[in-house]
Design a protein around this motif. Structure first.
Motif, PDB file in Angstrom:
ATOM      1  N   ASN A  33       0.786  -1.158  -0.201  1.00  0.00           N
ATOM      2  CA  ASN A  33       0.104   0.155   0.092  1.00  0.00           C
ATOM      3  C   ASN A  33       0.612   1.069  -0.027  1.00  0.00           C
ATOM      4  O   ASN A  33       2.273   0.881   0.843  1.00  0.00           O
ATOM      5  CB  ASN A  33      -0.869  -0.308   1.595  1.00  0.00           C
ATOM      6  N   ALA A  34       0.542   2.491  -0.632  1.00  0.00           N
ATOM      7  CA  ALA A  34       1.384   2.983  -0.876  1.00  0.00           C
ATOM      8  C   ALA A  34       0.993   4.308   0.290  1.00  0.00           C
ATOM      9  O   ALA A  34      -0.047   4.207   0.853  1.00  0.00           O
ATOM     10  CB  ALA A  34       0.764   4.211  -2.094  1.00  0.00           C
ATOM     11  N   HIS A  35       3.090   4.556   1.192  1.00  0.00           N
ATOM     12  CA  HIS A  35       2.933   5.590   1.997  1.00  0.00           C
ATOM     13  C   HIS A  35       2.286   7.035   1.704  1.00  0.00           C
ATOM     14  O   HIS A  35       2.557   7.794   0.617  1.00  0.00           O
ATOM     15  CB  HIS A  35       3.948   5.318   2.327  1.00  0.00           C
ATOM     16  N   ASN A  36       1.708   7.249   2.889  1.00  0.00           N
ATOM     17  CA  ASN A  36       1.061   9.081   3.169  1.00  0.00           C
ATOM     18  C   ASN A  36       2.249  10.160   3.125  1.00  0.00           C
ATOM     19  O   ASN A  36       2.478  10.213   4.204  1.00  0.00           O
ATOM     20  CB  ASN A  36      -0.417   9.212   3.976  1.00  0.00           C
ATOM     21  N   PHE A  37       3.431  10.288   2.608  1.00  0.00           N
ATOM     22  CA  PHE A  37       4.286  10.393   2.802  1.00  0.00           C
ATOM     23  C   PHE A  37       4.432  12.656   2.781  1.00  0.00           C
ATOM     24  O   PHE A  37       4.114  12.817   2.063  1.00  0.00           O
ATOM     25  CB  PHE A  37       6.136  10.630   2.537  1.00  0.00           C
ATOM     26  N   HIS A  38       4.781  13.047   3.989  1.00  0.00           N
ATOM     27  CA  HIS A  38       4.859  13.739   4.385  1.00  0.00           C
ATOM     28  C   HIS A  38       5.896  14.779   4.481  1.00  0.00           C
ATOM     29  O   HIS A  38       6.471  14.293   5.650  1.00  0.00           O
ATOM     30  CB  HIS A  38       3.486  14.978   5.081  1.00  0.00           C
ATOM     31  N   GLU A  39       6.943  15.811   3.976  1.00  0.00           N
ATOM     32  CA  GLU A  39       8.227  16.514   4.873  1.00  0.00           C
ATOM     33  C   GLU A  39       7.501  16.882   5.832  1.00  0.00           C
ATOM     34  O   GLU A  39       6.765  17.743   5.940  1.00  0.00           O
ATOM     35  CB  GLU A  39       8.657  17.344   3.267  1.00  0.00           C
TER      36      GLU A  39
END
Length: 541
Positions: free
Chosen positions: A446-452
């Protein structure tokens, strides 16, 4: 003579219906000079690509050439060019009509523009189907393990579903009628382009029972639209073995895209009706000639030049849009959400829908994660190129909401770091999370919900184990599962994203709670269903 040339060409193409290519090559080697093999290699390189057993025979031929002292004639059997034509086609750059910014919003696309780009994708798929693919389908009766035909079926089904979902994504009956009308105009342009395969898919989507049951929507359609739909369904009707389509198709010249399923049905009928041998020992040349004639007509279309060009940004957008996959139940659930069933109202007289890709029933998309990621990257690149005018890495949230309406899977919420704007990374994350195709194909990721993120305490990278150095924005944090990583490690994270949902409203996790949206923080597209109905439960897993 022309007849002799035709017989040679037929023999080289159709031999595999009665004898293996390896045995055929051995017979040629024993009876005729290498010039025959040269003609075979140059005209039908796909045979050598598909049959590794020919390598041994080609080795025997090289030995013969060397033993006869004919090294100077080795060019007659040179196989170095086998893949050249294929590579030129596959890796040729996508065309770009004009050096200009384009609108990537469905509502802004003219019907002719949409028909041309759909036709470009359709024709590209059609040209990938070789005479070996036709034989494989006729002999096996299935498109399984036949990538070229599978892709053709997937696009046909994808267009049909996309048409349905684009109509059902609108909230009001008036809006749905407007989208319906636009697709009728797209169908008319497809007819003018002689692209009958995509015309079948679009018309099939418009006539699907999930759409035809929408009485409120149907009542708002102009009379000319209803008439045009009736004409299309009559043209594509299976009555009398597609007699209307065959009459029109046979009158067409130049660029055209046939309804592939109809012509495959003809090949199967010929194969089953005529025996392979006569008197048990003589090859039935009449059968081979009939099969050869039909297949040659299809392959000859590959050399046609489309009477239009395509913009690669729109191609990327459509490619990603059409790779979605939904079950019939999910589409019907959305249909009943938009217009609930009312037993007191007489149902709309259904229009008999043309059968879409019946020859490939049961075929669902089987794209791998790398292909999906490539499609997403190309789409995001196109979005940023056309909407990030200042090239600072952000576009207006309002613009992206309109673009996302082209992808009717978009009913999950999304947070942004900057009010009124959305970054390239957030757009990529949104598409990867929203692609229901990933979950439906059983991918173990499942794709990660990345944020800087700026970390206020010592933090280590989940991928490489290294320390996250820096004062601000040291790395990326997944808001769903909580893992952290370096910027350069983000694309190499091997841990599956196990999302931590907070479902306090009783609705499915992918449906926002009432009044939960804070302006500038999160948003949903127009496809978000009302009444907290989860159209795609797989997004909540």
């Amino acid at each position: 003579s022309p007849r002799g040339t035709q017989l040679v060409h037929m023999t080289l193409m159709m031999h595999s219906w009665v004898v293996t290519s390896q045995m055929f090559a051995q017979k040629l080697l024993a009876l005729y000079p290498p010039l025959w093999l040269r003609a075979w290699i140059s005209q039908f390189p796909a045979v050598f690509e598909a049959d590794p057993l020919l390598e041994q025979t080609m080795g025997d031929l090289w030995a013969l050439v060397r033993s006869d002292g004919e090294e100077t004639h080795s060019h007659l059997i040179d196989t170095s060019c086998l893949k050249l034509e294929l590579l030129l086609f596959l890796f040729a750059p996508s065309p770009s009509v004009k050096k200009r910014k384009v609108s990537l919003i469905f509502d802004h696309m003219e019907p002719e523009e949409m028909a041309q780009h759909l036709s470009y994708l359709e024709f590209k798929n059609f040209c990938n189907v070789s005479f070996l693919d036709y034989r494989s389908y006729v002999v096996r009766g299935s498109v399984r393990d036949n990538p070229a035909l599978e892709r053709s079926v997937m696009m046909c089904n994808g267009v049909s579903q996309w048409v349905q979902l684009m109509i059902l994504s609108r909230h009001t009956a008036q809006q749905r009628a407007q989208v319906f009308t636009k697709f009728i105009h797209v169908a008319q342009k497809l007819r003018a382009l002689q692209n009958f395969n995509t015309l079948m898919a679009v018309t099939g989507g418009l006539c699907h029972s999930s759409i035809s049951r929408l009485k409120d929507t149907s009542n708002l359609l102009p009379p000319d639209v209803t008439k045009a739909l009736s004409e299309m369904t009559e043209l594509l009707s299976s009555r009398s073995n597609y007699i209307n389509y065959r009459r029109v198709y046979n009158m067409c010249s130049g660029f055209k895209v046939p309804i592939l399923g109809v012509h495959l049905k003809d090949l199967i009928s010929l194969n089953e009706a005529l025996p392979d041998y006569i008197n048990e020992d003589k090859i039935n040349l009449s059968k081979l000639e009939h099969l050869y004639s039909n297949i040659s007509d299809l392959v000859a279309i590959h050399s046609c030049t489309p009477p239009f060009e395509a913009n690669k940004d729109l191609l990327h957008l459509l490619t990603l849009s059409l790779d979605l996959y939904y079950t019939e139940d999910e589409i019907y659930e959305l249909s009943y959400t938009k217009e609930p069933k009312n037993t007191k109202i007489q149902p709309v007289a259904p229009v008999k829908a043309p059968v879409v890709a019946e020859w490939g029933s049961g075929v669902t998309p089987r794209l791998d994660p790398d292909t999906i990621s490539k499609h997403v990257k190309q789409t995001v690149d196109s979005i940023m190129k056309n909407y990030d005018q200042s090239q600072h890495g952000y576009i207006a949230l309002e613009d992206f909401e309109k673009i996302a309406a082209n992808f009717p899977f978009s009913f999950c919420t999304h947070e942004t770091d900057r009010e009124g704007q959305i970054s390239r990374e957030e757009i990529t994350s949104y598409f990867m999370r929203g692609m229901s195709i990933c979950a439906k194909l059983g991918f173990n990721f499942n794709a990660h919900n990345f944020h800087e993120t700026t970390y206020k305490r010592p933090t280590f990278c989940e991928t490489c184990g290294g320390f996250m150095w820096g004062v601000i924005k040291q790395g990326y944090h997944c808001k769903d599962c909580g893992i952290n990583c370096h910027r350069h490690c983000r694309d190499r994270v091997g841990v599956e994203c196990l999302k931590k949902h907070k479902n306090t409203t009783g609705s499915c996790p992918c449906t926002p709670a009432p009044n939960s949206r804070t302006e500038g923080d999160s948003w949903t597209t127009s496809f978000a269903p009302s009444h907290n109905v989860c159209i795609n439960p797989l997004l909540s897993k």
